[in-house]
Design an enzyme around this catalytic site. Structure first.
Site: not given
Ligand code: NAD
Ligand code: UD1
Length: 347
Positions: A124, A148, A152
């Site tokens: 991430s 979290y 990573k």
């Molecule tokens: P998500 O929660 O929708 O998907 C993660 C999946 O992993 C879920 O289906 C959950 O049930 C499964 N899971 C969690 N722990 C597990 C375990 N111990 N064994 C088996 N399954 C397990 O999340 P996502 O948004 O699809 O994210 C996927 C990956 O990308 C994650 O590693 C997350 O940290 C990373 N990531 C997500 C974002 C985001 O904003 N969505 C941003 C940066 C990184």
């Molecule tokens: C969040 C996580 C980050 C993660 C990323 C993607 C936190 C502090 N950080 O980041 O670790 O990698 O999501 O999953 O949670 N905002 C509002 N009102 C809201 C929600 C968000 O104003 O109700 C603003 C936030 O201040 C930010 C932007 O929208 O400026 C995006 O927010 P968000 O979607 O939560 O993502 P990140 O803050 O980038």
């Protein structure tokens, strides 16, 4: 030979499964469904008209995970499984460390045992901590501000050690910026539990009238309109990035990290405006205090992914908002209704 997808029932994983199946890969999905719904799997099958094996297995349950390796001929692994809520990770850090790190250690141990050394890992942009500059390149200093983020960062380091110990490993670390959007069919999307933490699901729930108004976290940041700037990326573009990463791990050994973003930042108010345009709905908002832990501005330099993976995002903020909105209106309760139906059927 199949691609093992951990966390394949989740938001990004499910979109990636669709693209993998369309591209002709055989896949095996492992997910404990702790943050996803079993019905996602049928939607993937329905969209692709292809079938695949699913194991409801927790990565922490090493012996059940090992069965997956015994029963399938796996060529490479895309590892999405993990817990991802920043606030929750502060409240239950040990659970986050155990789930994300122990889960990854068991997975890597089994990969070693069965001589599978091709891995794509979901990292991430959070590993850049508070970046000193934008755009962010992959060689920026890494740090984390919450458990979290530390999981990573630690996993990235573990994977580097793994490669140092055995140079046969082929590892691609993908650092996602802010994934939003949904499958254009409206059949797959993000289904957060309870009140959304992230901006886009919050906005769509305001759009549909489930939530009253958006709270904008601060308008005194050093950005064009004072609200936070992020690099939002369409989840389908992100999914396609995994196919490119897979091509790389299939062809060369090494370990490398890539930013997956668009390279362009949008402020909160710009996202609100783009959403209103795409959906035709008003999003009332109030400006409130900054959210603790938020950074002012974050967007990627995406040249490395372009050059070395041959990947670039093509979908703009309009598509991202439209697809998020379509998903929201077609599934007002996410996959919830389907949870209910499957419960009734089971009884
Ligand atoms: P998500 O929660 O929708 O998907 C993660 C999946 O992993 C879920 O289906 C959950 O049930 C499964 N899971 C969690 N722990 C597990 C375990 N111990 N064994 C088996 N399954 C397990 O999340 P996502 O948004 O699809 O994210 C996927 C990956 O990308 C994650 O590693 C997350 O940290 C990373 N990531 C997500 C974002 C985001 O904003 N969505 C941003 C940066 C990184
Ligand atoms: C969040 C996580 C980050 C993660 C990323 C993607 C936190 C502090 N950080 O980041 O670790 O990698 O999501 O999953 O949670 N905002 C509002 N009102 C809201 C929600 C968000 O104003 O109700 C603003 C936030 O201040 C930010 C932007 O929208 O400026 C995006 O927010 P968000 O979607 O939560 O993502 P990140 O803050 O980038």
């Amino acid at each position: 030979m199949a691609i093992l997808v951990t966390g394949g029932a989740g938001y990004i994983g499910s979109h990636t499964c669709v693209e993998l199946l369309i591209a002709g890969f055989e896949i095996v999905v492992v997910d404990n469904l702790s943050n996803s719904n079993i019905n996602v799997l049928n939607r993937i099958r329905e969209l692709t008209k292809k079938d695949f094996k699913f194991y409801e297995v927790d990565l922490i349950d090493k012996s059940s995970l090992e069965d997956v390796f015994i029963e399938n001929s796996i060529e490479a692994v895309i590892h999405f499984a993990g817990l991802k809520a920043v606030g929750e990770s502060v409240k239950i850090p040990l659970h986050y460390y155990h789930n994300n790190i122990t889960g990854t250690l068991f997975l890597c141990e089994l990969m070693e045992k069965y001589d599978i050394k091709k891995l794509v890992f979901s990292s991430s942009a959070t590993v850049y901590g508070v970046p000193i500059n934008v755009p962010i390149t992959e060689d920026f200093l890494l740090s984390a501000t919450n458990p979290y983020g530390r999981t990573k960062l630690m996993i990235e380091e573990i994977l580097r050690d793994l490669y140092i110990q055995n140079r046969d490993w082929n590892i691609v670390i993908l650092r996602y910026f802010n994934p939003i959007g949904a499958h254009p069919s409206g059949r797959l999307g993000e289904d957060p539990n309870g009140l959304p933490n992230n901006l886009m699901p919050y906005i769509t729930q305001v759009g549909i009238g489930k939530l009253e108004e958006l709270r904008v976290f601060g308008n005194d940041y050093p950005t064009s309109d004072g609200t936070g700037v992020r690099d939002y990326i369409h989840v389908v573009d992100l999914a396609l990035g995994h196919l490119k990463a897979l091509e790389k791990v299939m062809s060369t050994s090494g370990i490398d990290a890539y930013n997956l973003g668009t390279g362009r930042g949008y402020s909160v108010l710009e996202v609100v405006e783009a959403f209103e345009k795409a959906s035709g709905r008003k999003v009332p908002y109030t400006v409130v205090e900054r959210r603790p832990g938020d950074i002012p501005i974050c967007y990627a330099d995406v040249n490395k992914a372009k050059k070395e993976l041959g990947w670039a995002a093509t979908r703009g903020i309009g598509d991202m908002c439209l697809d998020s909105w379509q998903w929201q209106i077609k599934n007002p309760n996410g996959y919830e209704d389907f949870k209910h139906i499957s419960k009734i059927k089971m009884n």
